[in-house]
Design an enzyme around this catalytic site. Structure first.
Site, PDB file in Angstrom:
ATOM      1  N   ASP A  44       0.840  -1.199   0.000  1.00 52.34           N
ATOM      2  CA  ASP A  44       0.000   0.000   0.000  1.00 52.34           C
ATOM      3  C   ASP A  44       0.876   1.250   0.000  1.00 52.34           C
ATOM      4  O   ASP A  44       1.733   1.413   0.869  1.00 52.34           O
ATOM      5  CB  ASP A  44      -0.864   0.003   1.266  1.00 52.34           C
ATOM      6  CG  ASP A  44      -1.794   1.202   1.322  1.00 52.34           C
ATOM      7  OD1 ASP A  44      -2.895   1.111   0.750  1.00 52.34           O
ATOM      8  OD2 ASP A  44      -1.415   2.230   1.922  1.00 52.34           O
ATOM      9  N   TYR A  49       2.601   9.866   0.416  1.00 54.08           N
ATOM     10  CA  TYR A  49       3.694   9.290   1.206  1.00 54.08           C
ATOM     11  C   TYR A  49       5.073   9.622   0.609  1.00 54.08           C
ATOM     12  O   TYR A  49       6.101   9.338   1.224  1.00 54.08           O
ATOM     13  CB  TYR A  49       3.557   7.764   1.329  1.00 54.08           C
ATOM     14  CG  TYR A  49       2.220   7.282   1.878  1.00 54.08           C
ATOM     15  CD1 TYR A  49       1.333   8.148   2.507  1.00 54.08           C
ATOM     16  CD2 TYR A  49       1.848   5.949   1.762  1.00 54.08           C
ATOM     17  CE1 TYR A  49       0.107   7.711   2.988  1.00 54.08           C
ATOM     18  CE2 TYR A  49       0.625   5.495   2.257  1.00 54.08           C
ATOM     19  CZ  TYR A  49      -0.243   6.387   2.856  1.00 54.08           C
ATOM     20  OH  TYR A  49      -1.448   5.944   3.328  1.00 54.08           O
ATOM     21  N   LYS A  74      -2.997   5.909  -4.040  1.00 49.01           N
ATOM     22  CA  LYS A  74      -4.142   6.774  -3.733  1.00 49.01           C
ATOM     23  C   LYS A  74      -3.897   8.173  -4.278  1.00 49.01           C
ATOM     24  O   LYS A  74      -2.763   8.648  -4.300  1.00 49.01           O
ATOM     25  CB  LYS A  74      -4.345   6.881  -2.212  1.00 49.01           C
ATOM     26  CG  LYS A  74      -4.203   5.564  -1.477  1.00 49.01           C
ATOM     27  CD  LYS A  74      -4.454   5.686  -0.001  1.00 49.01           C
ATOM     28  CE  LYS A  74      -4.002   4.440   0.738  1.00 49.01           C
ATOM     29  NZ  LYS A  74      -2.561   4.408   1.048  1.00 49.01           N
ATOM     30  N   HIS A 107      -8.049   9.219  -1.735  1.00 52.11           N
ATOM     31  CA  HIS A 107      -7.427   9.102  -0.407  1.00 52.11           C
ATOM     32  C   HIS A 107      -8.327   9.653   0.700  1.00 52.11           C
ATOM     33  O   HIS A 107      -8.451   9.056   1.761  1.00 52.11           O
ATOM     34  CB  HIS A 107      -6.078   9.850  -0.426  1.00 52.11           C
ATOM     35  CG  HIS A 107      -5.097   9.392   0.587  1.00 52.11           C
ATOM     36  ND1 HIS A 107      -3.748   9.409   0.379  1.00 52.11           N
ATOM     37  CD2 HIS A 107      -5.255   8.896   1.836  1.00 52.11           C
ATOM     38  CE1 HIS A 107      -3.118   8.951   1.454  1.00 52.11           C
ATOM     39  NE2 HIS A 107      -4.027   8.636   2.358  1.00 52.11           N
TER      40      HIS A 107
HETATM   41  P1  NDP Z   1       0.272   0.893  12.015  1.00 49.03           P
HETATM   42  O1  NDP Z   1      -0.874   0.635  12.931  1.00 49.03           O
HETATM   43  O2  NDP Z   1       0.508  -0.036  10.887  1.00 49.03           O
HETATM   44  O3  NDP Z   1       1.558   0.987  12.942  1.00 49.03           O
HETATM   45  C1  NDP Z   1       2.844   1.203  12.429  1.00 49.03           C
HETATM   46  C2  NDP Z   1       3.765   1.427  13.606  1.00 49.03           C
HETATM   47  O4  NDP Z   1       3.796   0.255  14.421  1.00 49.03           O
HETATM   48  C3  NDP Z   1       5.187   1.716  13.220  1.00 49.03           C
HETATM   49  O5  NDP Z   1       5.700   2.655  14.150  1.00 49.03           O
HETATM   50  C4  NDP Z   1       5.904   0.388  13.382  1.00 49.03           C
HETATM   51  O6  NDP Z   1       7.248   0.580  13.727  1.00 49.03           O
HETATM   52  C5  NDP Z   1       5.143  -0.239  14.524  1.00 49.03           C
HETATM   53  N1  NDP Z   1       5.059  -1.697  14.389  1.00 49.03           N
HETATM   54  C6  NDP Z   1       4.868  -2.408  13.246  1.00 49.03           C
HETATM   55  N2  NDP Z   1       4.794  -3.720  13.514  1.00 49.03           N
HETATM   56  C7  NDP Z   1       4.933  -3.851  14.849  1.00 49.03           C
HETATM   57  C8  NDP Z   1       4.932  -4.961  15.716  1.00 49.03           C
HETATM   58  N3  NDP Z   1       4.776  -6.196  15.257  1.00 49.03           N
HETATM   59  N4  NDP Z   1       5.103  -4.723  17.047  1.00 49.03           N
HETATM   60  C9  NDP Z   1       5.243  -3.463  17.527  1.00 49.03           C
HETATM   61  N5  NDP Z   1       5.254  -2.376  16.743  1.00 49.03           N
HETATM   62  C10 NDP Z   1       5.095  -2.565  15.406  1.00 49.03           C
HETATM   63  O7  NDP Z   1       0.096   2.414  11.506  1.00 49.03           O
HETATM   64  P2  NDP Z   1       0.111   3.172  10.124  1.00 49.03           P
HETATM   65  O8  NDP Z   1      -0.459   4.509  10.415  1.00 49.03           O
HETATM   66  O9  NDP Z   1       1.428   3.117   9.476  1.00 49.03           O
HETATM   67  O10 NDP Z   1      -0.963   2.418   9.219  1.00 49.03           O
HETATM   68  C11 NDP Z   1      -0.618   1.376   8.332  1.00 49.03           C
HETATM   69  C12 NDP Z   1      -0.675   1.811   6.892  1.00 49.03           C
HETATM   70  O11 NDP Z   1      -2.000   2.239   6.544  1.00 49.03           O
HETATM   71  C13 NDP Z   1       0.168   3.051   6.560  1.00 49.03           C
HETATM   72  O12 NDP Z   1       1.546   2.754   6.533  1.00 49.03           O
HETATM   73  C14 NDP Z   1      -0.430   3.441   5.251  1.00 49.03           C
HETATM   74  O13 NDP Z   1       0.021   2.584   4.214  1.00 49.03           O
HETATM   75  C15 NDP Z   1      -1.918   3.237   5.530  1.00 49.03           C
HETATM   76  N6  NDP Z   1      -2.593   4.450   6.042  1.00 49.03           N
HETATM   77  C16 NDP Z   1      -3.614   4.977   5.278  1.00 49.03           C
HETATM   78  C17 NDP Z   1      -4.277   6.111   5.667  1.00 49.03           C
HETATM   79  C18 NDP Z   1      -5.357   6.656   4.817  1.00 49.03           C
HETATM   80  O14 NDP Z   1      -5.772   7.806   5.035  1.00 49.03           O
HETATM   81  N7  NDP Z   1      -5.847   5.903   3.839  1.00 49.03           N
HETATM   82  C19 NDP Z   1      -3.947   6.807   6.939  1.00 49.03           C
HETATM   83  C20 NDP Z   1      -2.930   6.144   7.708  1.00 49.03           C
HETATM   84  C21 NDP Z   1      -2.297   5.007   7.257  1.00 49.03           C
HETATM   85  P3  NDP Z   1       8.463  -0.133  12.893  1.00 49.03           P
HETATM   86  O15 NDP Z   1       8.364   0.366  11.489  1.00 49.03           O
HETATM   87  O16 NDP Z   1       9.671   0.330  13.626  1.00 49.03           O
HETATM   88  O17 NDP Z   1       8.227  -1.602  13.002  1.00 49.03           O
END
Ligand code: NDP
Length: 278
Positions: A44, A49, A74, A107
Site C-alpha cells: 500500500d 507518502y 491513492k 485518499h
Molecule cells: P500501524 O498501525 O501499521 O503501525 C505502524 C507502527 O507500528 C510503526 O511505528 C511500526 O514501527 C510499529 N510496528 C509495526 N509492527 C509492529 C509490531 N509487530 N510490534 C510493535 N510495533 C510494530 O500504523 P500506520 O499509520 O502506518 O498504518 C498502516 C498503513 O495504513 C500506513 O503505513 C499506510 O500505508 C496506511 N494508512 C492509510 C491512511 C489513509 O488515510 N488511507 C492513513 C494512515 C495510514 P516499525 O516500522 O519500527 O516496526
C-alpha cells in the site's frame, strides 16, 4: 507463507498488506524487499507518502513477478477534481514504474469537489486501464452510499482506520452491504497498544505478540483486510505470521470491548464527519 486472499468485486486481495506511510528512501526499498521475501503480495502506498518511486524500485528488485503482487496507490484530496484525478493517477504510475495499479483509491473525500465528478474520473481511470480496481478511503457511510450509487464501475474497497480502540461497526456494515472490502489502516494503533493488559493476556495465552493478536482479530472479521506498516524485517515477518492460531469468541469479544468513543487516532483538519458508534 502468503496471506489468504479475499475475493471481492472480481478482485483477489491478500488479506495482509504492507503499509508504507513514513518509510522513505532506501529504507522503503528495503522494507518492500523484506516484505516480498517474507511472503507479502500486497503493498500500500500513496502519492502523499512521497515514496512511490521507492516502492516501485522495491517491487522491481524484489524478484516476485508483477502479476503476483497487489499494488494500491491513492490520489490525494487536492487532486480529485474531474480534470485532475486521471493525471494524478498517471503521475503515480510513472513514479511507481508501472502500467497499471491493482487498486486506485480516492485518499480522502473533499467537500469542495462534487463527488459525482471525482467518481466519474475514478471510473474513467479504471476503464482506461490505469487501475484494475478502484475504491475510496476515509468515506463514512453516507458518502460511501453516495459514491456507490454514482459509480459506473464497482467500488472494491473503503480503506479506513480500524484498530481495537475504534468501533467501526457502521462502516463495516456498509462495506459488507455493498459487497466491498474494508481495509484497516493504522491496524495496530501505530504500535501503541502493546501495554493493554487484555491484549497482553491473550497474546501470552497463544504465544504470540500483541500486534499479532490485533491482526488476527482483523482476520477473523468478514471482508476485512489489514495493512500494518513496519520498516523492520523482523516485525514485517511477525505481522504476516497470524494464520496459525485462532482467537476464541470470548477473546474476540474482549478485544471488541476495548473500543472507546475517543479511540480514533487519525483526525486531520480536513477529516469528514465520521459515523458515531451506536
Ligand atoms: P500501524 O498501525 O501499521 O503501525 C505502524 C507502527 O507500528 C510503526 O511505528 C511500526 O514501527 C510499529 N510496528 C509495526 N509492527 C509492529 C509490531 N509487530 N510490534 C510493535 N510495533 C510494530 O500504523 P500506520 O499509520 O502506518 O498504518 C498502516 C498503513 O495504513 C500506513 O503505513 C499506510 O500505508 C496506511 N494508512 C492509510 C491512511 C489513509 O488515510 N488511507 C492513513 C494512515 C495510514 P516499525 O516500522 O519500527 O516496526
Amino acid at each position: 507463507m502468503p496471506a489468504p486472499l479475499l475475493s471481492v468485486q472480481g478482485a483477489s486481495i491478500p488479506r495482509i498488506g504492507l503499509g508504507t506511510f513514513g518509510v522513505n528512501g532506501d529504507a522503503c526499498v528495503e522494507a518492500v524487499n523484506a516484505a516480498l521475501m517474507a511472503g507479502y503480495r500486497h503493498i500500500d502506498t500513496a502519492r502523499r507518502y512521497e515514496n512511490e518511486s521507492e516502492v516501485g524500485q522495491g517491487l522491481r528488485s524484489g524478484g516476485v513477478p508483477r502479476d503476483q503482487i497487489f499494488v494500491t496507490t491513492k490520489v490525494w484530496w487536492d487532486e480529485i477534481a474531474e480534470d485532475r484525478l486521471e493525471a494524478a493517477a498517471e503521475a503515480s504510475l510513472k513514479r511507481l514504474g508501472l502500467d497499471q495499479v491493482d487498486l486506485l483509491l480516492i485518499h480522502w473525500p473533499n467537500p469542495a469537489v462534487p463527488l459525482k465528478d471525482s467518481v466519474k474520473a475514478l471510473c474513467s481511470a479504471k476503464t482506461r486501464g490505469l487501475a484494475r480496481h478502484i475504491g475510496v478511503s476515509n468515506f463514512p457511510v453516507a458518502l460511501l452510499d453516495e459514491a456507490v450509487s454514482l459509480a459506473t464501475e464497482p467500488l472494491t474497497v473503503n480503506q479506513c482506520e480500524y484498530q481495537p480502540m475504534l468501533n467501526q461497526d457502521k462502516v463495516l456494515a456498509a462495506c459488507r452491504r455493498h459487497g466491498m472490502a474494508f481495509t484497516a489502516y493504522c491496524p495496530i494503533g501505530r504500535g501503541g497498544l502493546n501495554n493493554l493488559p487484555v491484549l497482553a493476556d491473550i497474546a501470552a495465552r497463544h504465544g504470540k505478540t500483541t500486534a499479532q493478536v490485533i491482526l488476527r482479530w482483523h482476520m477473523q472479521q468478514e471482508n476485512v483486510l489489514a495493512i500494518p506498516k513496519s520498516s523492520n524485517p523482523g516485525r514485517i515477518k511477525e505481522n504476516l505470521d497470524v494464520f496459525d492460531f485462532t482467537l476464541t469468541n470470548d477473546e474476540m469479544s474482549d478485544i471488541f470491548g476495548l473500543a472507546r468513543p475517543d479511540g480514533r487516532m487519525i483526525m486531520p483538519t480536513f477529516q469528514p464527519q465520521w459515523d458515531v458508534a451506536a
